[in-house]
Design a protein around this motif. Structure first.
Motif, short mmCIF file in Angstrom:
data_model
loop_
_atom_site.label_atom_id
_atom_site.label_comp_id
_atom_site.label_asym_id
_atom_site.label_seq_id
_atom_site.Cartn_x
_atom_site.Cartn_y
_atom_site.Cartn_z
N SER A 295 -55.87 40.92 32.03
CA SER A 295 -56.28 41.48 30.87
C SER A 295 -57.60 42.29 31.20
CB SER A 295 -56.56 40.84 29.83
OG SER A 295 -57.66 39.76 29.91
N GLN A 296 -58.75 41.54 31.63
CA GLN A 296 -59.99 42.23 31.77
C GLN A 296 -60.20 42.82 33.20
OE1 GLN A 296 -63.09 39.44 30.58
NE2 GLN A 296 -61.66 38.71 29.14
N LEU A 297 -59.62 42.28 34.18
CA LEU A 297 -59.95 42.62 35.53
C LEU A 297 -59.73 44.33 35.69
CD1 LEU A 297 -60.79 41.65 38.17
CD2 LEU A 297 -58.34 41.52 39.05
N GLN A 298 -58.85 45.00 35.12
CA GLN A 298 -58.89 46.50 35.19
C GLN A 298 -60.06 46.95 35.10
OE1 GLN A 298 -56.30 48.55 35.65
NE2 GLN A 298 -57.61 50.23 35.41
N LEU A 299 -60.89 46.65 33.73
CA LEU A 299 -62.08 47.07 33.54
C LEU A 299 -63.04 46.77 34.57
CD1 LEU A 299 -64.01 48.18 31.34
CD2 LEU A 299 -64.31 45.75 30.47
N TYR A 300 -63.28 45.27 35.17
CA TYR A 300 -64.23 44.99 36.10
C TYR A 300 -63.99 45.95 37.46
CZ TYR A 300 -64.66 41.06 32.76
OH TYR A 300 -64.74 40.19 31.86
N ARG A 301 -62.88 46.22 37.84
CA ARG A 301 -62.63 46.85 38.97
C ARG A 301 -62.67 48.42 38.76
NH1 ARG A 301 -58.85 48.67 42.93
NH2 ARG A 301 -59.23 47.94 44.91
N ALA A 302 -62.34 49.09 37.57
CA ALA A 302 -62.17 50.36 37.60
C ALA A 302 -62.95 51.07 36.32
CB ALA A 302 -60.77 50.98 37.53
N GLY A 303 -63.79 50.02 35.69
CA GLY A 303 -64.60 50.58 34.56
C GLY A 303 -66.01 51.13 35.06
N PRO A 304 -66.85 51.00 34.03
CA PRO A 304 -68.23 51.36 34.53
C PRO A 304 -68.87 50.36 35.40
CG PRO A 304 -67.90 51.27 32.09
CD PRO A 304 -66.94 50.67 32.78
N ARG A 305 -69.67 51.20 36.44
CA ARG A 305 -70.45 50.41 37.35
C ARG A 305 -71.52 49.62 36.88
NH1 ARG A 305 -68.46 50.76 42.64
NH2 ARG A 305 -66.98 52.39 42.93
N ASP A 306 -71.36 48.77 36.03
CA ASP A 306 -72.37 48.11 35.41
C ASP A 306 -72.33 46.44 35.27
OD1 ASP A 306 -70.23 47.72 33.47
OD2 ASP A 306 -71.43 48.46 31.67
N LYS A 307 -71.24 46.07 36.10
CA LYS A 307 -70.96 44.68 36.07
C LYS A 307 -71.34 43.94 37.38
CE LYS A 307 -67.56 45.88 32.69
NZ LYS A 307 -67.83 47.44 33.02
N LEU A 308 -71.22 42.66 37.36
CA LEU A 308 -71.27 41.67 38.55
C LEU A 308 -70.13 40.67 37.81
CD1 LEU A 308 -72.29 39.45 40.48
CD2 LEU A 308 -73.88 38.90 38.89
N VAL A 309 -69.45 40.19 39.05
CA VAL A 309 -68.33 39.18 38.42
C VAL A 309 -68.83 37.89 39.17
CG1 VAL A 309 -65.88 38.61 38.60
CG2 VAL A 309 -66.43 40.75 37.99
N THR A 310 -68.69 36.80 38.52
CA THR A 310 -69.24 35.52 38.94
C THR A 310 -67.98 34.65 39.15
OG1 THR A 310 -71.51 35.47 38.09
CG2 THR A 310 -70.50 33.33 38.82
N LEU A 311 -67.45 34.51 40.46
CA LEU A 311 -66.06 33.73 40.15
C LEU A 311 -66.47 32.20 40.84
CD1 LEU A 311 -64.58 36.48 42.78
CD2 LEU A 311 -63.69 35.68 40.59
N LEU A 312 -65.66 31.32 40.00
CA LEU A 312 -66.26 29.88 40.24
C LEU A 312 -65.04 29.13 40.45
CD1 LEU A 312 -68.11 27.18 39.58
CD2 LEU A 312 -67.61 27.64 37.24
N ARG A 313 -64.98 28.10 41.41
CA ARG A 313 -63.81 27.35 41.47
C ARG A 313 -64.24 26.04 42.06
NH1 ARG A 313 -60.14 29.66 46.47
NH2 ARG A 313 -61.67 29.81 48.06
N PRO A 314 -63.28 24.97 41.86
CA PRO A 314 -63.49 23.75 42.70
C PRO A 314 -62.65 23.91 43.58
CG PRO A 314 -61.89 23.46 40.95
CD PRO A 314 -62.28 24.92 40.75
N THR A 315 -63.19 23.20 45.12
CA THR A 315 -62.48 23.34 46.21
C THR A 315 -61.35 22.47 46.32
OG1 THR A 315 -64.25 22.16 47.20
CG2 THR A 315 -64.27 24.79 47.52
N GLU A 316 -61.46 21.20 45.46
CA GLU A 316 -60.43 20.31 45.67
C GLU A 316 -59.91 19.83 44.03
OE1 GLU A 316 -62.27 16.90 47.98
OE2 GLU A 316 -61.10 15.95 46.25
#
Ligand SMILES: O=P(O)(O)OC[C@H]1O[C@H](O)[C@H](O)[C@@H](O)[C@@H]1O
Length: 434
Positions: A295-316
């Motif tokens: 849903s949102q990734l389209q905007l984050y990758r191709a929308g205005p260049r006004d964003k940072l994406v913080t990706l968070l995950r557990p490794t285990e």
């Protein structure tokens, strides 16, 4: 926990390695101020001492008399709910936790009619002890208990500051009471009884949460800690600041774990209320991986260049195998696991942003458990304090929110609000759909 800022370098908006090295001198000075604030226990900075100041036994002893309830309802809003909600959503428990933060009558009705009130603990939390939403919700819950002939004084405890309506209520009815530690703004209070009491009722290991917080605090105390290249919290605080300066007005926080979705809500308050001042700040957006890739990734990758994406995950994480299938074209899934698929999605998102020259930061915690959560929340708080110092904003106040609180109370006739008339007489431009 580690923070990888490599994918924020040389993007647009972005920072260069040289730029970060220059910024690191300012990080060192800011670190000096943070450590001084901690040593003196100054307002706000005191929150960064909570892991050593907060006594887990006091929290556990206060909730122990409630035995083994079936449910706990936390009545509180903002910083008085979101820390507890983050722990509760992340960690499994046999005791169901509910949160009455909003004053939505439909929600309150539904919740109260479904709860086993005689087996429910009510945890009323408000630092000021005067927040209208919290007190109104508490009165509604108390009334429901009285109607159901449940002795509410047996089922209720409060967590509050030294004065206010809630403190008076606790004294009047001799309710168990925990203190909101002095000098700790609500949004920085997760590692205090504010966030921990609900966790204790749910049977979580509050000592381990605090140990995780201590591990992150220890990183600030090490030799050389005042460098963004040494301290994960500072890497995040500094890079988010540098990106905000270059136009990343939005920080989309995207955990790749359902159990961490509420963390993004907690983070949103921390970031918005602390840094949104003087025309500055970074709008926190909430996303969930992998769901929001669709849903949102389209905007984050191709929308205005006004964003940072913080990706968070557990490794285990506990995993689940995907069964083999003879369906054509799906054989690549069979034999792998849902966790492997989720990791591939995570890495694909990161690569997709990088390929489009969009910045992202990767935060990894070991696993979703008490210790890692304590460490993560503490590190994000320290990151926020550093970001605020670099931006020269007053991180620990929230005058804009208080204006709204005063206005709501004033409009209900509960206090001084000189602007009430102007609010009532405001111009309208209604487009009537009937
Ligand atoms: O804990 P309380 O005093 O009830 O305050 C609850 C919330 O109220 C306001 O919205 C503040 O801006 C928040 O920072 C705070 O967390």
């Amino acid at each position: 926990m580690n923070v990888d800022i490599g994918n924020a370098l040389d993007t647009s908006p972005g920072v260069s390695r040289d730029g970060l090295e220059r910024l690191d001198r300012r990080v060192e000075r800011a670190h000096g101020r943070i450590q001084e604030g901690r040593e003196r226990g100054e307002h706000g900075f005191a929150a960064l001492n909570l892991p050593e100041r907060c006594d887990p036994r006091e929290v556990e002893d206060t909730v122990a008399p409630f035995g083994d309830p079936r449910a706990v309802v936390t009545v509180g809003i903002g910083g008085s709910a979101l820390g507890a909600a983050t722990f509760s959503a992340a960690l499994e428990s046999d005791v169901d936790a509910y949160f009455l933060d909003n004053v939505d009558p439909a929600h309150a009705r539904r919740l109260l009619s479904s709860l086993p009130l005689e087996e429910t603990v009510v945890n009323v939390v408000s630092k000021s002890g005067t927040t209208a939403e919290t007190l109104a919700n508490f009165l509604v819950v108390r009334d429901a208990m009285q109607r159901a002939s449940v002795d509410w004084t047996d089922r209720t405890f409060v967590t509050t500051g030294p004065s206010g309506n809630l403190r008076e209520l606790a004294a009047k009815h001799d309710l168990p009471a925990l203190d909101v530690p002095e000098g700790v703004p609500g949004r920085f209070a997760a590692l205090s009884p504010v966030g921990l009491a609900c966790a204790a009722i749910q049977g979580h290991d509050v000592e381990a949460i605090l140990e995780g917080g201590s591990a992150a605090a220890d990183r600030l105390d090490r030799a050389g800690a005042g460098s963004l290249f040494e301290t994960p919290a500072y890497a995040y605080g500094a890079v988010t600041y540098a990106l905000a300066q270059r136009g990343a007005g939005v920080n989309a926080v995207m955990p790749y774990a359902e159990s961490l979705e509420t963390f993004a809500e907690w983070f949103a308050q921390l970031w918005a209320e602390s840094l949104g001042k003087d025309g500055l700040g970074q709008t926190p957006a909430r996303a969930l991986g992998a769901t929001d890739q669709h849903s949102q990734l389209q905007l984050y990758r191709a929308g205005p260049r006004d964003k940072l994406v913080t990706l968070l995950r557990p490794t285990e994480r506990p995993d689940l195998e995907i069964p083999e299938t003879d369906l054509e074209g799906l054989s690549y899934l069979g034999g792998s696991t849902l966790g492997e698929l989720l990791d591939a999605e995570f890495e694909a998102t990161e690569a997709s942003l990088a390929a489009a020259g969009r910045p992202s930061v990767r935060i990894e915690i070991d696993r979703v458990d008490e210790r890692s959560l304590g460490e993560l929340l503490y590190a994000m708080e320290a990151a926020c304090v550093l970001h605020g110092d670099l931006a020269s904003v007053d991180t620990f106040v929230q005058p804009a929110v208080e204006w709204g609180k005063r206005a709501a109370r004033g409009l209900l006739g509960g206090g001084e609000f000189p602007e009430a008339e102007a609010v009532r007489d405001k111009e309208t431009l209604i487009v009537d759909g009937n």
